[in-house]
Scaffold this motif. Structure first.
Motif, short mmCIF file in Angstrom:
data_model
loop_
_atom_site.label_atom_id
_atom_site.label_comp_id
_atom_site.label_asym_id
_atom_site.label_seq_id
_atom_site.Cartn_x
_atom_site.Cartn_y
_atom_site.Cartn_z
N GLU A 38 7.18 5.10 -1.66
CA GLU A 38 8.18 6.33 -1.92
C GLU A 38 7.25 7.54 -1.63
O GLU A 38 7.51 8.55 -1.37
CB GLU A 38 8.67 6.60 -3.39
N GLN A 39 5.82 7.32 -2.12
CA GLN A 39 5.00 8.75 -1.83
C GLN A 39 3.83 8.31 -1.03
O GLN A 39 3.28 7.24 -1.00
CB GLN A 39 4.43 8.88 -3.61
N PRO A 40 3.23 9.63 -0.54
CA PRO A 40 2.23 9.22 0.50
C PRO A 40 0.80 9.11 -0.19
O PRO A 40 -0.07 8.68 0.58
CB PRO A 40 2.20 10.58 1.40
N LYS A 41 0.76 9.31 -1.53
CA LYS A 41 -0.41 8.99 -2.16
C LYS A 41 -0.31 8.32 -3.46
O LYS A 41 0.87 8.61 -3.83
CB LYS A 41 -1.27 10.51 -2.28
N SER A 99 -2.76 8.93 4.84
CA SER A 99 -2.75 10.08 3.91
C SER A 99 -3.54 9.46 2.60
O SER A 99 -4.07 10.24 1.74
CB SER A 99 -1.45 10.23 3.34
N PHE A 100 -3.56 8.11 2.45
CA PHE A 100 -4.65 7.43 1.37
C PHE A 100 -4.83 6.07 1.65
O PHE A 100 -4.34 5.41 2.36
CB PHE A 100 -3.27 7.32 -0.09
N CYS A 101 -6.16 6.05 1.17
CA CYS A 101 -6.86 4.84 1.49
C CYS A 101 -7.60 4.35 0.15
O CYS A 101 -8.22 5.01 -0.52
CB CYS A 101 -7.91 4.64 2.52
N ALA A 102 -7.53 3.00 -0.23
CA ALA A 102 -8.08 2.59 -1.57
C ALA A 102 -8.60 0.94 -1.32
O ALA A 102 -8.21 0.30 -0.68
CB ALA A 102 -7.20 2.83 -2.57
N ILE A 110 -9.72 -6.88 -1.32
CA ILE A 110 -8.56 -6.24 -1.15
C ILE A 110 -8.60 -4.67 -0.77
O ILE A 110 -9.53 -4.03 -1.62
CB ILE A 110 -7.49 -6.55 -1.90
N PHE A 111 -8.27 -4.33 0.42
CA PHE A 111 -7.89 -2.76 0.77
C PHE A 111 -6.67 -2.60 1.40
O PHE A 111 -6.04 -3.30 1.68
CB PHE A 111 -9.23 -2.06 1.38
N THR A 112 -6.27 -1.33 1.12
CA THR A 112 -5.07 -0.74 1.43
C THR A 112 -4.98 0.76 2.12
O THR A 112 -5.77 1.58 1.53
CB THR A 112 -4.00 -1.04 0.37
N PHE A 113 -4.13 1.17 2.68
CA PHE A 113 -3.91 2.37 3.03
C PHE A 113 -2.46 2.61 3.30
O PHE A 113 -1.49 1.69 3.80
CB PHE A 113 -4.77 2.64 4.33
N THR A 289 -7.09 10.83 1.11
CA THR A 289 -7.63 10.57 -0.13
C THR A 289 -8.22 9.20 -0.28
O THR A 289 -7.62 8.32 0.08
CB THR A 289 -6.59 10.87 -1.17
N LEU A 290 -9.55 9.07 -0.49
CA LEU A 290 -10.22 7.79 -0.74
C LEU A 290 -10.49 7.70 -2.12
O LEU A 290 -10.89 8.15 -2.80
CB LEU A 290 -11.40 7.77 0.03
N GLU A 291 -10.08 6.45 -2.47
CA GLU A 291 -10.34 5.74 -4.14
C GLU A 291 -10.71 4.41 -4.03
O GLU A 291 -10.15 3.58 -3.24
CB GLU A 291 -9.02 6.18 -4.84
N GLY A 292 -11.30 4.10 -5.28
CA GLY A 292 -11.56 2.76 -5.64
C GLY A 292 -11.03 2.57 -6.84
O GLY A 292 -10.87 3.31 -7.56
N THR A 293 -10.17 1.22 -6.94
CA THR A 293 -9.13 1.21 -7.96
C THR A 293 -9.28 -0.34 -8.53
O THR A 293 -9.74 -0.90 -7.54
CB THR A 293 -7.76 1.66 -7.63
N VAL A 294 -8.39 -0.75 -9.23
CA VAL A 294 -8.21 -1.94 -9.64
C VAL A 294 -6.75 -2.69 -9.38
O VAL A 294 -5.85 -2.27 -9.85
CB VAL A 294 -8.67 -2.32 -11.31
N PHE A 295 -7.09 -3.77 -8.46
CA PHE A 295 -5.76 -4.30 -8.16
C PHE A 295 -5.46 -5.71 -8.97
O PHE A 295 -4.48 -6.11 -8.87
CB PHE A 295 -5.55 -4.63 -6.60
N CYS A 296 -6.43 -6.40 -9.29
CA CYS A 296 -6.41 -7.63 -9.80
C CYS A 296 -6.21 -7.72 -11.20
O CYS A 296 -7.06 -7.25 -12.06
CB CYS A 296 -7.64 -8.48 -9.39
N LEU A 297 -5.10 -7.46 -11.44
CA LEU A 297 -4.65 -7.45 -13.20
C LEU A 297 -4.32 -8.33 -14.07
O LEU A 297 -4.40 -8.53 -15.11
CB LEU A 297 -3.64 -6.20 -13.13
#
Length: 304
Positions: A38-41, A99-102, A110-113, A289-297
């Motif tokens: 729904e959102q670009p970021k 618009s967004f890459c993490a 895992i990476f995504t954009f 926007t470049l970010e590092g985040t946690v996907f494996c929850l």
């Protein structure tokens, strides 16, 4: 340009500008798929997309399906997703639409954009398993975006607003020309009606030819429907043909061709890509926007 590098703001770029400007950087990865968001970021946006696609892959894996392998080609022209053997392009994501890459800071895989689709204008989230290269790929996309934005400015992106104003003036001139042509036609219609009225009110039985009416300068009014044969020749040669109505429309009120702001110089853009320039300007203004985040929850997310 609005960029948020998050934890990567203290890192340097991975490649030389020439490598991304003149060539491309290839990476091998597994493609989990894409899904609409729904959102670009937003970290939560991509996290939900990753979990959704991982769950779908678990289902397919239980049915005996393997995760397809792809080749990523990253350059200033975009991120291409190809079939590794045939090199067939499956997706071509232009950088100004990303618009967004993490990447996942826990397992480095895992990476995504998020990229705006060129046809549907929907925001799609692409998810990959990159065999411990997630952070490097994310930084490479960020560097390519930065170089592409600079190239856009150097090639004329700064003049987009000026071109819009010139195009508006060009449209106004065309409207005035059309209005002028309409007034000319009305004047000709009135002259024709006046001649008909003069003929109908002449004495009955009169056969004396009537000389054409003249204006205040004793000149015969110009009639665009006059036959070329009525014009006398000079020195036995025919005079130049009368310009057609289509040629007359192409000229402005002063008899000059309308100014075309997109064809006035070798470095200018033709009008068929003006909308493309507007789209690129909007995309680059949004930034990447470049970010590092946690996907494996949870354990389900630990492996695809």
């Amino acid at each position: 340009m609005n960029r948020a590098f998050s934890r990567k703001k203290d890192k340097t770029w991975m490649h030389t500008p020439e490598a991304l400007s003149k060539h491309y950087i290839p990476y091998n990865a597994k493609f989990l798929g894409s899904t609409e968001v729904e959102q670009p970021k937003g970290t939560e946006v991509v996290r939900d997309a990753v979990r959704k696609l991982k769950f779908a892959r678990h289902i397919k894996k239980s049915e005996g399906q393997k995760i397809p392998k792809v080749e990523l080609q990253i350059s200033i022209y975009g991120v291409k997703i190809l079939e590794p053997k045939t090199k067939e392009v499956q997706h071509n994501c232009q950088l100004h639409r990303i618009s967004f890459c993490a990447d996942d800071k826990t397992d480095k895989r895992i990476f995504t954009f998020i990229c705006k689709d060129s046809e549907s204008n929907k925001h799609l989230c692409y998810v990959f398993d990159s065999e411990k290269c997630a952070e490097e790929i994310t930084l490479t996309i960020g560097q390519a975006f930065d170089l592409a934005y600079r190239k856009f400015l150097e090639s004329g992106g700064k003049d987009v607003e000026t071109r819009k104003q010139i195009a508006g003036l060009q449209k106004r001139i065309q409207d005035l020309e059309a209005e002028n042509m309409e007034l000319k036609n009305k004047v000709q219609d009135l002259e024709s009606q006046l001649r008909v009225t003069q003929v109908s009110t002449s004495p009955a039985g009169s056969v004396t030819p009537k000389s054409p009416s003249t204006d205040i300068f004793d000149m015969i009014p110009f009639s665009p429907v006059s036959h070329p044969s009525s014009t006398p020749t000079r020195n036995g040669t025919q005079p130049p043909p009368i310009p057609s109505r289509s040629t007359e429309i192409k000229r402005d009120l002063f008899g000059a061709e309308p100014f075309d702001p997109f064809n006035c110089g070798a470095g200018d853009f033709p009008p068929d890509i003006q909308s493309k320039l507007d789209e690129m300007q909007e995309g680059f203004k949004m930034g990447l926007t470049l970010e590092g985040t946690v996907f494996c929850l949870d354990p389900l997310d630990s492996r695809c």
